[in-house]
Write a protein that holds these residues in place. Structure first.
Motif, mmCIF file in Angstrom:
data_model
loop_
_atom_site.group_PDB
_atom_site.id
_atom_site.type_symbol
_atom_site.label_atom_id
_atom_site.label_comp_id
_atom_site.label_asym_id
_atom_site.label_seq_id
_atom_site.Cartn_x
_atom_site.Cartn_y
_atom_site.Cartn_z
ATOM 1 N N SER A 37 5.074 12.980 -21.726
ATOM 2 C CA SER A 37 6.147 11.988 -21.829
ATOM 3 C C SER A 37 6.252 11.434 -23.244
ATOM 4 N N VAL A 38 5.110 11.290 -23.917
ATOM 5 C CA VAL A 38 5.138 10.789 -25.289
ATOM 6 C C VAL A 38 5.875 11.758 -26.197
ATOM 7 N N GLU A 39 5.538 13.041 -26.113
ATOM 8 C CA GLU A 39 6.239 14.042 -26.932
ATOM 9 C C GLU A 39 7.703 14.146 -26.529
ATOM 10 N N PHE A 40 7.965 14.026 -25.235
ATOM 11 C CA PHE A 40 9.347 14.065 -24.759
ATOM 12 C C PHE A 40 10.150 12.920 -25.348
ATOM 13 N N SER A 41 9.556 11.753 -25.434
ATOM 14 C CA SER A 41 10.250 10.590 -25.990
ATOM 15 C C SER A 41 10.601 10.816 -27.456
ATOM 16 N N GLU A 42 9.686 11.406 -28.217
ATOM 17 C CA GLU A 42 9.967 11.692 -29.629
ATOM 18 C C GLU A 42 11.103 12.692 -29.767
ATOM 19 N N ALA A 43 11.100 13.729 -28.940
ATOM 20 C CA ALA A 43 12.182 14.713 -28.986
ATOM 21 C C ALA A 43 13.515 14.091 -28.579
ATOM 22 N N ALA A 44 13.474 13.161 -27.635
ATOM 23 C CA ALA A 44 14.713 12.506 -27.197
ATOM 24 C C ALA A 44 15.322 11.679 -28.323
ATOM 25 N N SER A 82 0.797 -1.223 0.000
ATOM 26 C CA SER A 82 0.000 0.000 0.000
ATOM 27 C C SER A 82 0.830 1.273 0.000
ATOM 28 N N SER A 83 1.827 1.364 0.875
ATOM 29 C CA SER A 83 2.487 2.654 1.089
ATOM 30 C C SER A 83 3.165 3.183 -0.164
ATOM 31 N N TRP A 84 3.820 2.311 -0.922
ATOM 32 C CA TRP A 84 4.527 2.810 -2.114
ATOM 33 C C TRP A 84 3.528 3.248 -3.181
ATOM 34 N N LEU A 85 2.356 2.611 -3.209
ATOM 35 C CA LEU A 85 1.319 3.065 -4.131
ATOM 36 C C LEU A 85 0.727 4.389 -3.668
ATOM 37 N N ASN A 86 0.605 4.574 -2.352
ATOM 38 C CA ASN A 86 0.159 5.860 -1.837
ATOM 39 C C ASN A 86 1.144 6.966 -2.199
ATOM 40 N N ALA A 87 2.437 6.657 -2.095
ATOM 41 C CA ALA A 87 3.450 7.639 -2.479
ATOM 42 C C ALA A 87 3.373 7.951 -3.968
ATOM 43 N N ALA A 88 3.078 6.922 -4.772
ATOM 44 C CA ALA A 88 2.922 7.157 -6.210
ATOM 45 C C ALA A 88 1.745 8.077 -6.491
ATOM 46 N N ALA A 89 0.657 7.908 -5.723
ATOM 47 C CA ALA A 89 -0.497 8.786 -5.912
ATOM 48 C C ALA A 89 -0.210 10.200 -5.442
ATOM 49 N N LEU A 90 0.585 10.332 -4.375
ATOM 50 C CA LEU A 90 0.873 11.657 -3.836
ATOM 51 C C LEU A 90 1.894 12.416 -4.675
ATOM 52 N N ALA A 91 2.937 11.729 -5.143
ATOM 53 C CA ALA A 91 4.043 12.425 -5.815
ATOM 54 C C ALA A 91 4.420 11.781 -7.136
ATOM 55 N N GLY A 92 3.510 10.996 -7.731
ATOM 56 C CA GLY A 92 3.851 10.310 -8.973
ATOM 57 C C GLY A 92 4.148 11.258 -10.115
ATOM 58 N N SER A 93 3.297 12.257 -10.321
ATOM 59 C CA SER A 93 3.510 13.202 -11.422
ATOM 60 C C SER A 93 4.795 13.987 -11.225
ATOM 61 N N ALA A 94 5.036 14.416 -9.992
ATOM 62 C CA ALA A 94 6.267 15.160 -9.714
ATOM 63 C C ALA A 94 7.496 14.288 -9.933
ATOM 64 N N ALA A 95 7.401 13.008 -9.591
ATOM 65 C CA ALA A 95 8.537 12.104 -9.800
ATOM 66 C C ALA A 95 8.817 11.897 -11.283
ATOM 67 N N VAL A 96 7.752 11.755 -12.084
ATOM 68 C CA VAL A 96 7.949 11.613 -13.531
ATOM 69 C C VAL A 96 8.579 12.878 -14.105
ATOM 70 N N GLU A 97 8.125 14.043 -13.661
ATOM 71 C CA GLU A 97 8.731 15.297 -14.116
ATOM 72 C C GLU A 97 10.196 15.385 -13.697
ATOM 73 N N GLU A 111 5.458 21.989 -18.177
ATOM 74 C CA GLU A 111 4.159 22.388 -18.701
ATOM 75 C C GLU A 111 3.031 21.777 -17.882
ATOM 76 N N PRO A 112 1.894 22.494 -17.744
ATOM 77 C CA PRO A 112 0.747 21.893 -17.059
ATOM 78 C C PRO A 112 0.099 20.825 -17.936
ATOM 79 N N GLY A 113 -0.705 20.001 -17.314
ATOM 80 C CA GLY A 113 -1.390 18.954 -18.066
ATOM 81 C C GLY A 113 -0.930 17.573 -17.673
ATOM 82 N N ASN A 114 -1.504 16.602 -18.341
ATOM 83 C CA ASN A 114 -1.206 15.202 -18.059
ATOM 84 C C ASN A 114 0.253 14.897 -18.381
ATOM 85 N N VAL A 115 0.959 14.347 -17.404
ATOM 86 C CA VAL A 115 2.382 14.085 -17.593
ATOM 87 C C VAL A 115 2.609 12.938 -18.571
#
Length: 450
Positions: free
Chosen positions: A241-248, A114-129, A233-237
């Motif tokens: 990520s898809v556009e970021f992958s193409e640029a990479a 549970s806890s690591w999934l809770n952390a993913a919900a709390l800071a998942g977008s920030a971690a991906v960024e 940028e705001p919006g769905n991360v």
């Protein structure tokens, strides 16, 4: 015979125990509700974390996420309910050690499910960024390193130009007769001009690479700017990520092109050929002495040529031996994986995710300490000394009821009701004669017989 009266310290301990029991009774009224709220909140965040891991968004995926989160909520509630009841009640050190071990094992299981999934919900977008930002930094370092190596290769143009200029100056001196003593454009002059032309072609080839290097580097910086913008940028991360992958992918191709535009290897091979491939012209001196002078001068020129070629080769090798840029490959990460990979950057989120699951452990220890204090306060006091007024009234009432039952007189068994006698049956006239006939006496019967 023991003293039936409590000492003052024992009386204070009993009052202290009663006060703690009153508080616990009040706390028990909402402890279960509070534990249920914590378990439900953990289940909600677990659902969000599980949803980020599932690839599909269909009804089955939603049902699976809900089922998992409900199971987590029920497991947390039942686990801590057991410990809240059992741990404060046990008294032996062995029993408490066993429950502590069970608590530790259960806490690890809760963190794992549970806890690591809770952390993913709390800071998942920030971690991906954060992952995107780290990747941009790696790509920028690789691009700058490739550009630096390419510029070092372009700097070899000055070495080539200096060597070319040296051979041109020697050819001019030979034209004036300074080298071999024979003025004009003879065999020595042609050898010098031959190598000067080779170096001039190499110099032009290097110069042609310069605009390509700068254009590639500029395009790479443009892509890097777009990738930096995608990280904030705001919006769905996930969409970013898809556009970021193409640029990479495009940026990786530009870094590879910059590495290929480096002329260090080309200059190194040209320097090796400079001394190895010399086409010696026919000596055109009029006399044998002139031809000997030309041969001697050409030998000296070849020695100079070998020395210059060696210097140019070492310069090219120093560029080629520079550390190449690290190959950077962008790997998309889910929110849960990013939170684990960059856990050190999201300590508050991890602390909150774990605390919401393991906070009841603090309540378990509070209850255990309180129950120990209650037992210590009752130490030395009998059961009759710990009764409250309400309990004493109930006990007296029960005692009176018992005594009333024991002291009641024994009642004789109640006789069964007798049936009422039947009235006599009236006699008819025909029956009266039979009824009124005289009965013979016993004496008369006896005399007759005798």
């Amino acid at each position: 015979m023991s003293d039936p009266h409590l000492t003052r310290a024992e009386a204070r301990g009993v009052r202290y125990s009663r006060e703690l029991e009153t508080h616990l009774t009040w706390l028990d009224t909402f402890s279960g509700t509070a534990l249920g709220v914590l378990a439900t909140a953990s289940g909600i965040y677990t659902y969000l974390g599980v949803s980020s891991l599932l690839d599909e968004n269909g009804a089955m995926s939603v049902f699976a996420a809900i089922a998992y989160s409900v199971a987590v909520s029920v497991g947390i509630f039942v686990f801590w309910s057991y410990l809240l009841r059992l741990f404060p009640a046990v008294r032996t050190a062995r029993a408490r050690a066993g429950l502590l071990a069970a608590m530790g094992l259960g806490s690890l299981a809760i963190v794992a499910m549970s806890s690591w999934l809770n952390a993913a919900a709390l800071a998942g977008s920030a971690a991906v960024e954060q992952h995107l930002a780290e990747t941009v930094q790696d790509y920028q370092t690789a691009l700058e390193r490739a550009h630096e190596i390419a510029l070092s290769g372009q700097a070899l143009q000055r070495d080539v130009a200096r060597t070319r200029q040296g051979f041109e100056d020697l050819s001019e001196q030979e034209a004036e007769g300074t080298l071999s003593g024979l003025a004009g454009r003879g065999a020595v002059f042609r050898v010098l001009r031959q190598k000067s032309a080779e170096l001039s072609a190499l110099e032009q080839q290097i110069a042609a690479q310069t605009p390509l290097v700068e254009a590639t580097f500029t395009e790479g910086n443009t892509i890097l700017s777009r990738m930096r913008a995608l990280t904030v940028e705001p919006g769905n991360v996930e969409a970013r990520s898809v556009e970021f992958s193409e640029a990479a992918v495009r940026l990786q191709g530009l870094i590879t092109r910059l590495r290929q535009l480096s002329v260090a290897t080309l200059v190194e091979r040209a320097a090796q050929d400079l001394a190895a491939s010399v086409v010696l012209p026919e000596l055109d001196g009029r006399t044998a002495a002139d031809r000997n002078d030309q041969a001697s001068t050409i030998t000296s020129v070849l020695d100079v040529l070998a020395a210059r070629a060696n210097t140019l080769e070492k310069a090219a090798q120093s560029v080629s031996s520079q550390t190449a840029p690290v190959d950077v490959t962008y790997t998309p990460l889910s929110a849960a994986d990013a939170v684990i990979l960059y856990a050190r950057n999201f300590v508050p989120s991890w602390a909150g995710a774990i605390a919401i699951d393991l906070l009841p452990a603090v309540l378990v220890f509070i209850l255990a300490v309180t129950q120990s204090a209650i037992r210590a306060g009752r130490e030395g006091a009998g059961v009759e000394d710990t009764l409250t007024l309400a309990e004493l009234r109930a006990a007296v009432t029960a005692l009176r009821d018992v005594e009333g039952v024991l002291d009641a007189p024994a009642q004789p068994p109640t006789a069964a009701p007798q049936p009422a006698p039947e009235p006599p049956t009236p006699l008819h006239d025909s029956d009266k004669s039979d009824h009124l006939q005289p009965v013979e006496s016993t004496d008369s019967k006896a005399g007759g017989s005798s």
